[in-house]
Enzyme design. Sequence first.
Site, PDB file in Angstrom:
ATOM      1  N   GLY A 248     -22.833 -79.431  15.787  1.00 38.63           N
ATOM      2  CA  GLY A 248     -22.956 -79.792  17.104  1.00 38.63           C
ATOM      3  C   GLY A 248     -23.726 -81.308  17.413  1.00 38.63           C
ATOM      4  N   ASP A 249     -24.785 -81.345  16.580  1.00 35.68           N
ATOM      5  CA  ASP A 249     -25.517 -82.588  16.657  1.00 35.68           C
ATOM      6  C   ASP A 249     -24.479 -83.930  16.203  1.00 35.68           C
ATOM      7  OD1 ASP A 249     -28.047 -81.648  17.050  1.00 35.68           O
ATOM      8  OD2 ASP A 249     -28.013 -80.740  14.959  1.00 35.68           O
ATOM      9  N   ARG A 250     -23.777 -83.725  15.112  1.00 30.22           N
ATOM     10  CA  ARG A 250     -22.669 -84.603  14.906  1.00 30.22           C
ATOM     11  C   ARG A 250     -21.679 -84.924  16.076  1.00 30.22           C
ATOM     12  NH1 ARG A 250     -21.246 -89.097  13.717  1.00 30.22           N
ATOM     13  NH2 ARG A 250     -19.469 -89.519  12.344  1.00 30.22           N
TER      14      ARG A 250
END
Length: 446
Positions: A248-250
């Site tokens: 999700g951060d990527r």
Amino acid sequence: MSDGPLVVIGDALLDVDVEGDAARLSPDAPVPVVAVSAERARPGGAGLAALLAARDGAGVVLITALGDDADGHRLCGLLSQELDLVGLALRGGTVRKTRVRSGGQTLVRLDTGDGRAARCAPTPRAAEAIAAAGAVLVSDYGRGVAGMARELLRDTDVPVVWDPHPLGERPVPGCALLTPSEAEARAWCRSGYHGPDQAARHLVRELRAGAVAVTTGERGAALAVGDGAPTRVPSPLRARGRDTCGAGDRLAGAVALALLAGAGVEEAVTTGVAEASRFVERGGAASVRVREQRLGDRPRTALEVAGLTRALGGRLIATGGCFDLLHAGHVSLLRRARALGDALVVCVNSDDSVRRLKGPARPVVDVHDRVEVLRALGCVDAVAVFDEDTPAAVIEQLRPDVWVKGGDYEGEALPESEVLGRIGAEIVVLSTLPGRSTSNLIREIR
């Protein structure tokens, strides 16, 4: 396309992977015994999103709360080499997530730390960073940083991507894109969850966003833009059974960078889904390698110390001189200078610079030895050598909060006054010990 950097705002965590071989069970309990072979640390949360964006070649500024504890210092060292840090105060311990892993699988996760961003107005540096941003990513992990930036974000005219958290802040109205996971979208849909497509459409209206992309793991994302019908953005890969930690951060970081480069929302989400899929295929967060730098490591460059001190919200002290034949007067001055703040950088004239200032017979001790002796003092955090007649250039690089001079300069105009005034540094004159000087020592020796 904007010339400004990507500004990431959110809660940075410390992630640690303990890797080992789990080939047998414990004789005293039916649990695996892990023979540890490696421990790897990396930034987590907003820190991971910012780090991955920086590794894409973008200029990145991370605004986050950093703790003044061992884990906070470690996290700061992991981040400070690859992006610009703007530190806010953290109350409580740095949040650390330790995963014990074997054979590419996580066996157990241990969470420690209760830190939350201190409730106070954003710092001037945070306000300046947001004002200069080309795009903003809010990576909310429910630890209070996003709430501190709400007022500053209300008036921004650059794309804002908000990666929400059920325990975090309500996104500000007008965000270009929200990127909740399917579980997070379910938590936000208080009136009932009817699948990712309807959730995306509902959250566009409910949270007054330009678009919402509900991420659905290996199935890609459901995207709703404005009043239009939801569409599906499929994943180009099927990384079934892979470690999805950090995906999700990527995705959020890649989307924000695409918007920064001028892409439309649908194109940006397509890019983000593809990058997140490739990230998972390569092993997810566990594949991220970061060279650690800790505040206690030596040797440290003066610029590293300056950056780490600022990132932790500390007060940087600097002073300068030849420091030829180090004596008790020098040591007294340096100890008292260090007591004024959180780190002390000593700026030292090179051998050529000393000769121009003092004559051809000086220095008595060459610059290498002078630096080594200064570094050995417990009150000195780093040493910077400059070749000019004045330390103005190195002062501009370090940007100290306080510049210290010895009492023999009292009442005189300093050649570095102009740069000190420009960067807003305070000038403090400390009295010197009577009778202690390098010139006196040289006379006595002769």
